[in-house]
Scaffold this active site. Structure first.
Site, PDB file in Angstrom:
ATOM      1  CG  PHE A 142      -5.299  -1.241   0.935  1.00 40.72           C
ATOM      2  CD1 PHE A 142      -6.189  -0.292   0.584  1.00 40.72           C
ATOM      3  CD2 PHE A 142      -4.871  -1.526   2.193  1.00 40.72           C
ATOM      4  CE1 PHE A 142      -6.367   0.501   1.446  1.00 40.72           C
ATOM      5  CE2 PHE A 142      -5.307  -0.449   3.050  1.00 40.72           C
ATOM      6  CZ  PHE A 142      -6.058   0.687   2.852  1.00 40.72           C
TER       7      PHE A 142
ATOM      8  CG  HIS B 120     -14.046   0.576   3.678  1.00 40.72           C
ATOM      9  ND1 HIS B 120     -13.225   0.217   2.468  1.00 40.72           N
ATOM     10  CD2 HIS B 120     -15.278  -0.259   3.492  1.00 40.72           C
ATOM     11  CE1 HIS B 120     -13.957  -0.681   1.733  1.00 40.72           C
ATOM     12  NE2 HIS B 120     -15.240  -0.809   2.299  1.00 40.72           N
TER      13      HIS B 120
ATOM     14  CB  CYS C  34     -19.758   4.121  25.690  1.00 38.21           C
ATOM     15  SG  CYS C  34     -18.711   5.357  25.561  1.00 38.21           S
TER      16      CYS C  34
ATOM     17  CB  ILE D 159      -6.081   8.587 -10.795  1.00 41.56           C
ATOM     18  CG1 ILE D 159      -6.639   7.320 -10.934  1.00 41.56           C
ATOM     19  CG2 ILE D 159      -7.253   9.720 -10.433  1.00 41.56           C
ATOM     20  CD1 ILE D 159      -6.895   6.609  -9.477  1.00 41.56           C
TER      21      ILE D 159
END
Ligand code: APR
Length: 253
Positions: A48, A133, A144, A244
Protein backbone atom coordinates in the site's frame (compact mmCIF):
# COMPACT_ATOMS: atom_id res chain seq x y z
CA UNK A 1 28.83 -2.33 3.15
CA UNK A 2 30.24 -4.63 0.41
CA UNK A 3 28.60 -8.06 0.16
CA UNK A 4 31.06 -10.48 1.85
CA UNK A 5 30.29 -13.71 0.08
CA UNK A 6 28.63 -14.22 -3.34
CA UNK A 7 26.85 -17.33 -1.93
CA UNK A 8 24.65 -15.19 0.29
CA UNK A 9 22.64 -12.03 -0.54
CA UNK A 10 23.51 -10.62 2.87
CA UNK A 11 26.25 -8.38 4.25
CA UNK A 12 28.09 -9.55 7.37
CA UNK A 13 26.10 -7.16 9.56
CA UNK A 14 22.76 -8.48 8.26
CA UNK A 15 23.93 -12.09 8.72
CA UNK A 16 24.73 -11.23 12.33
CA UNK A 17 21.18 -9.92 12.81
CA UNK A 18 19.69 -13.02 11.20
CA UNK A 19 21.77 -15.22 13.51
CA UNK A 20 20.58 -13.14 16.46
CA UNK A 21 16.97 -13.80 15.36
CA UNK A 22 17.75 -17.53 15.02
CA UNK A 23 18.92 -17.42 18.64
CA UNK A 24 15.77 -15.56 19.78
CA UNK A 25 13.63 -18.18 18.00
CA UNK A 26 15.51 -21.11 19.53
CA UNK A 27 14.99 -19.68 23.02
CA UNK A 28 11.37 -18.62 22.50
CA UNK A 29 8.49 -20.72 23.80
CA UNK A 30 5.77 -18.56 22.24
CA UNK A 31 6.54 -16.84 18.92
CA UNK A 32 3.88 -14.74 17.18
CA UNK A 33 4.29 -13.49 13.61
CA UNK A 34 2.57 -10.25 12.55
CA UNK A 35 2.35 -9.83 8.76
CA UNK A 36 1.54 -6.92 6.49
CA UNK A 37 1.33 -6.35 2.75
CA UNK A 38 5.12 -6.61 2.42
CA UNK A 39 4.69 -10.35 3.08
CA UNK A 40 2.83 -10.68 -0.24
CA UNK A 41 4.75 -8.42 -2.66
CA UNK A 42 7.05 -11.34 -3.58
CA UNK A 43 3.88 -13.24 -4.45
CA UNK A 44 3.08 -10.52 -6.99
CA UNK A 45 0.64 -8.34 -5.03
CA UNK A 46 1.43 -4.63 -4.53
CA UNK A 47 1.62 -3.29 -0.99
CA UNK A 48 0.00 0.00 0.00
CA UNK A 49 2.71 2.51 0.91
CA UNK A 50 5.96 1.54 -0.82
CA UNK A 51 7.18 4.63 -2.63
CA UNK A 52 6.15 4.48 -6.29
CA UNK A 53 4.48 1.05 -6.26
CA UNK A 54 2.20 1.06 -3.22
CA UNK A 55 -1.52 0.99 -4.01
CA UNK A 56 -2.22 4.12 -1.99
CA UNK A 57 0.41 5.98 -3.97
CA UNK A 58 -1.78 5.41 -7.07
CA UNK A 59 -5.31 5.36 -5.65
CA UNK A 60 -6.96 7.36 -2.87
CA UNK A 61 -8.13 4.78 -0.28
CA UNK A 62 -10.92 7.03 0.99
CA UNK A 63 -12.41 7.19 -2.52
CA UNK A 64 -12.22 3.41 -3.03
CA UNK A 65 -11.75 1.43 0.19
CA UNK A 66 -14.04 3.20 2.64
CA UNK A 67 -17.67 2.99 3.81
CA UNK A 68 -18.22 6.38 2.13
CA UNK A 69 -16.93 4.96 -1.18
CA UNK A 70 -19.19 1.91 -0.82
CA UNK A 71 -22.23 4.17 -0.35
CA UNK A 72 -21.52 7.10 -2.69
CA UNK A 73 -18.95 5.77 -5.18
CA UNK A 74 -20.33 2.30 -5.66
CA UNK A 75 -19.33 1.61 -9.27
CA UNK A 76 -15.67 2.58 -8.64
CA UNK A 77 -15.80 0.66 -5.33
CA UNK A 78 -16.99 -2.48 -7.17
CA UNK A 79 -14.41 -2.06 -9.97
CA UNK A 80 -11.58 -1.56 -7.45
CA UNK A 81 -12.39 -4.67 -5.44
CA UNK A 82 -13.06 -6.78 -8.54
CA UNK A 83 -9.60 -5.73 -9.75
CA UNK A 84 -8.07 -6.76 -6.40
CA UNK A 85 -9.89 -10.13 -6.35
CA UNK A 86 -8.79 -10.76 -9.95
CA UNK A 87 -5.17 -9.94 -8.99
CA UNK A 88 -5.41 -12.59 -6.25
CA UNK A 89 -6.42 -15.21 -8.81
CA UNK A 90 -3.21 -14.46 -10.76
CA UNK A 91 -0.92 -14.78 -7.72
CA UNK A 92 -0.11 -17.46 -5.17
CA UNK A 93 1.81 -17.75 -1.90
CA UNK A 94 5.60 -17.49 -2.23
CA UNK A 95 8.23 -19.66 -0.51
CA UNK A 96 8.20 -17.42 2.57
CA UNK A 97 4.53 -18.27 3.20
CA UNK A 98 5.36 -21.99 3.06
CA UNK A 99 8.28 -21.55 5.47
CA UNK A 100 5.85 -19.99 8.00
CA UNK A 101 3.51 -22.97 7.52
CA UNK A 102 6.40 -25.38 8.19
CA UNK A 103 7.33 -23.40 11.30
CA UNK A 104 3.77 -23.68 12.64
CA UNK A 105 3.80 -27.45 12.01
CA UNK A 106 7.18 -27.73 13.77
CA UNK A 107 5.95 -25.64 16.70
CA UNK A 108 8.47 -22.86 15.94
CA UNK A 109 5.70 -20.25 15.69
CA UNK A 110 2.39 -20.36 17.54
CA UNK A 111 0.21 -17.99 15.50
CA UNK A 112 0.07 -15.36 12.78
CA UNK A 113 -1.72 -12.04 13.20
CA UNK A 114 -2.18 -10.67 9.70
CA UNK A 115 -3.39 -7.40 8.22
CA UNK A 116 -3.51 -9.09 4.83
CA UNK A 117 -6.76 -10.07 3.15
CA UNK A 118 -5.21 -12.29 0.46
CA UNK A 119 -5.66 -15.60 2.28
CA UNK A 120 -2.10 -16.65 1.36
CA UNK A 121 -1.24 -17.80 4.91
CA UNK A 122 -4.23 -20.20 4.81
CA UNK A 123 -3.34 -21.34 1.28
CA UNK A 124 0.24 -22.08 2.39
CA UNK A 125 -1.03 -24.28 5.23
CA UNK A 126 -0.99 -22.18 8.42
CA UNK A 127 -3.98 -22.80 10.66
CA UNK A 128 -3.63 -20.41 13.59
CA UNK A 129 -4.24 -17.16 11.70
CA UNK A 130 -6.00 -14.02 12.92
CA UNK A 131 -7.23 -11.79 10.07
CA UNK A 132 -7.50 -8.28 11.51
CA UNK A 133 -8.70 -6.68 8.26
CA UNK A 134 -11.04 -9.43 7.03
CA UNK A 135 -10.60 -11.31 3.78
CA UNK A 136 -11.07 -11.02 0.03
CA UNK A 137 -11.87 -14.76 -0.08
CA UNK A 138 -15.58 -14.22 0.74
CA UNK A 139 -18.26 -11.54 0.46
CA UNK A 140 -21.36 -10.84 2.53
CA UNK A 141 -24.61 -8.87 2.48
CA UNK A 142 -24.24 -5.40 4.01
CA UNK A 143 -27.81 -5.67 5.44
CA UNK A 144 -28.46 -9.24 6.64
CA UNK A 145 -24.81 -10.40 6.83
CA UNK A 146 -25.37 -13.54 4.75
CA UNK A 147 -21.98 -14.83 3.50
CA UNK A 148 -21.41 -15.80 -0.14
CA UNK A 149 -18.38 -17.20 -2.02
CA UNK A 150 -16.36 -14.33 -3.55
CA UNK A 151 -17.54 -15.46 -7.02
CA UNK A 152 -20.92 -13.89 -6.19
CA UNK A 153 -19.27 -10.46 -5.98
CA UNK A 154 -17.45 -11.08 -9.26
CA UNK A 155 -20.70 -11.97 -11.06
CA UNK A 156 -23.55 -9.84 -12.37
CA UNK A 157 -25.76 -9.90 -9.28
CA UNK A 158 -24.44 -8.13 -6.17
CA UNK A 159 -27.89 -7.84 -4.60
CA UNK A 160 -28.81 -10.17 -1.75
CA UNK A 161 -32.29 -11.77 -1.63
CA UNK A 162 -33.01 -9.36 1.23
CA UNK A 163 -32.23 -6.41 -1.03
CA UNK A 164 -28.89 -5.58 0.59
CA UNK A 165 -25.61 -4.98 -1.29
CA UNK A 166 -23.20 -7.94 -1.43
CA UNK A 167 -19.71 -6.56 -0.63
CA UNK A 168 -16.25 -8.14 -0.08
CA UNK A 169 -15.57 -9.24 3.53
CA UNK A 170 -12.66 -6.85 4.01
CA UNK A 171 -12.62 -4.16 6.71
CA UNK A 172 -13.14 -0.80 5.02
CA UNK A 173 -11.75 2.51 6.25
CA UNK A 174 -14.43 3.75 8.63
CA UNK A 175 -15.37 0.24 9.84
CA UNK A 176 -14.51 -1.45 13.12
CA UNK A 177 -12.15 -4.42 13.05
CA UNK A 178 -13.73 -7.82 13.85
CA UNK A 179 -14.13 -8.17 17.63
CA UNK A 180 -13.04 -11.81 17.68
CA UNK A 181 -9.79 -11.21 15.79
CA UNK A 182 -9.01 -8.17 17.95
CA UNK A 183 -9.63 -10.10 21.18
CA UNK A 184 -7.64 -13.15 20.11
CA UNK A 185 -4.77 -10.98 18.79
CA UNK A 186 -4.53 -9.27 22.16
CA UNK A 187 -4.32 -12.67 23.86
CA UNK A 188 -1.58 -13.75 21.42
CA UNK A 189 0.39 -10.52 21.90
CA UNK A 190 0.23 -11.00 25.68
CA UNK A 191 1.43 -14.62 25.45
CA UNK A 192 4.30 -13.87 23.06
CA UNK A 193 7.88 -13.87 24.24
CA UNK A 194 8.97 -13.19 20.64
CA UNK A 195 6.92 -11.01 18.25
CA UNK A 196 8.17 -10.87 14.64
CA UNK A 197 6.78 -8.22 12.24
CA UNK A 198 7.06 -9.13 8.56
CA UNK A 199 6.40 -6.45 5.92
CA UNK A 200 4.35 -3.74 7.55
CA UNK A 201 4.86 0.03 7.80
CA UNK A 202 3.05 -0.28 11.18
CA UNK A 203 1.26 2.96 10.30
CA UNK A 204 -2.35 1.79 10.71
CA UNK A 205 -4.12 1.41 14.05
CA UNK A 206 -5.42 -0.46 15.90
CA UNK A 207 -3.37 -3.20 14.17
CA UNK A 208 -0.09 -1.45 15.06
CA UNK A 209 -0.96 -1.63 18.77
CA UNK A 210 -0.26 -5.37 18.95
CA UNK A 211 3.53 -5.14 18.51
CA UNK A 212 3.48 -2.54 21.31
CA UNK A 213 1.30 -4.75 23.52
CA UNK A 214 3.74 -7.64 23.05
CA UNK A 215 6.74 -5.41 23.77
CA UNK A 216 5.07 -3.92 26.86
CA UNK A 217 4.57 -7.32 28.48
CA UNK A 218 8.20 -8.28 27.88
CA UNK A 219 8.36 -9.89 24.43
CA UNK A 220 11.31 -9.29 22.17
CA UNK A 221 10.10 -7.23 19.19
CA UNK A 222 11.73 -7.94 15.80
CA UNK A 223 10.85 -5.92 12.68
CA UNK A 224 11.79 -7.21 9.23
CA UNK A 225 10.78 -4.56 6.70
CA UNK A 226 12.30 -3.10 3.52
CA UNK A 227 11.80 0.49 4.75
CA UNK A 228 11.90 1.96 8.25
CA UNK A 229 8.64 1.72 10.21
CA UNK A 230 6.77 3.80 12.78
CA UNK A 231 7.80 1.43 15.58
CA UNK A 232 11.51 0.91 14.81
CA UNK A 233 12.43 2.82 17.98
CA UNK A 234 10.63 0.15 20.05
CA UNK A 235 12.25 -2.87 18.36
CA UNK A 236 14.94 -5.13 19.85
CA UNK A 237 16.10 -6.09 16.36
CA UNK A 238 15.46 -4.44 12.96
CA UNK A 239 16.30 -5.83 9.52
CA UNK A 240 15.70 -3.16 6.86
CA UNK A 241 16.60 -3.23 3.17
CA UNK A 242 16.23 -6.99 2.73
CA UNK A 243 13.46 -9.04 1.10
CA UNK A 244 11.37 -11.05 3.54
CA UNK A 245 11.64 -14.15 1.33
CA UNK A 246 15.46 -14.01 1.44
CA UNK A 247 15.51 -13.53 5.23
CA UNK A 248 13.02 -16.36 5.87
CA UNK A 249 15.02 -18.69 3.57
CA UNK A 250 18.19 -17.89 5.51
CA UNK A 251 16.42 -18.42 8.86
CA UNK A 252 15.03 -21.74 7.65
CA UNK A 253 18.48 -23.11 6.68
N1 APR B 1 10.40 -7.54 1.88
C1 APR B 1 10.44 -6.73 3.00
N2 APR B 1 9.63 -5.65 3.15
C2 APR B 1 8.78 -5.37 2.15
C3 APR B 1 8.69 -6.14 0.97
C4 APR B 1 9.56 -7.27 0.85
N3 APR B 1 9.55 -8.07 -0.22
N4 APR B 1 7.75 -5.59 0.15
C5 APR B 1 7.27 -4.50 0.80
N5 APR B 1 7.88 -4.37 1.99
C6 APR B 1 7.60 -3.37 3.04
C7 APR B 1 7.48 -1.94 2.54
O1 APR B 1 8.72 -1.28 2.68
C8 APR B 1 6.41 -1.34 3.46
O2 APR B 1 6.99 -0.55 4.50
O3 APR B 1 6.31 -3.72 3.54
C9 APR B 1 5.70 -2.54 4.08
C10 APR B 1 4.23 -2.60 3.74
O4 APR B 1 3.63 -1.49 4.38
P1 APR B 1 2.19 -1.00 3.87
O5 APR B 1 2.20 -0.91 2.39
O6 APR B 1 1.83 0.22 4.68
O7 APR B 1 1.22 -2.21 4.23
P2 APR B 1 0.62 -2.57 5.64
O8 APR B 1 1.52 -2.14 6.75
O9 APR B 1 0.24 -4.00 5.59
O10 APR B 1 -0.71 -1.67 5.67
C11 APR B 1 -1.58 -1.86 6.76
O11 APR B 1 -3.22 -0.42 5.70
O12 APR B 1 -4.45 0.28 3.89
C12 APR B 1 -4.45 -0.51 5.01
O13 APR B 1 -5.83 -2.38 5.19
C13 APR B 1 -4.65 -1.96 4.62
O14 APR B 1 -3.86 -3.89 5.82
C14 APR B 1 -3.46 -2.67 5.24
C15 APR B 1 -3.00 -1.68 6.30
Amino acid sequence: MKKQNPQTPFSQSVLQKINQLKEYMSKSSYTVVFSGAGMSTEAGLPDFRSVGTGMWTQFNPLELASTTAMKHNRDQFIDFYRYRVQSLKECKPHEGHYILAEWEKDGKIQSIITQNVDGFHHAAGNRRILELHGTLRTCHCSECGKTYPIEQFMGENVQCNCGGFIRPSVVLFGEALPEGALHQSSIEAKKADLFIVLGSSLSVSPANLFPLEAKRQGAKLVIINMETTDLDNKADLIINGEKIGDVLRELAK
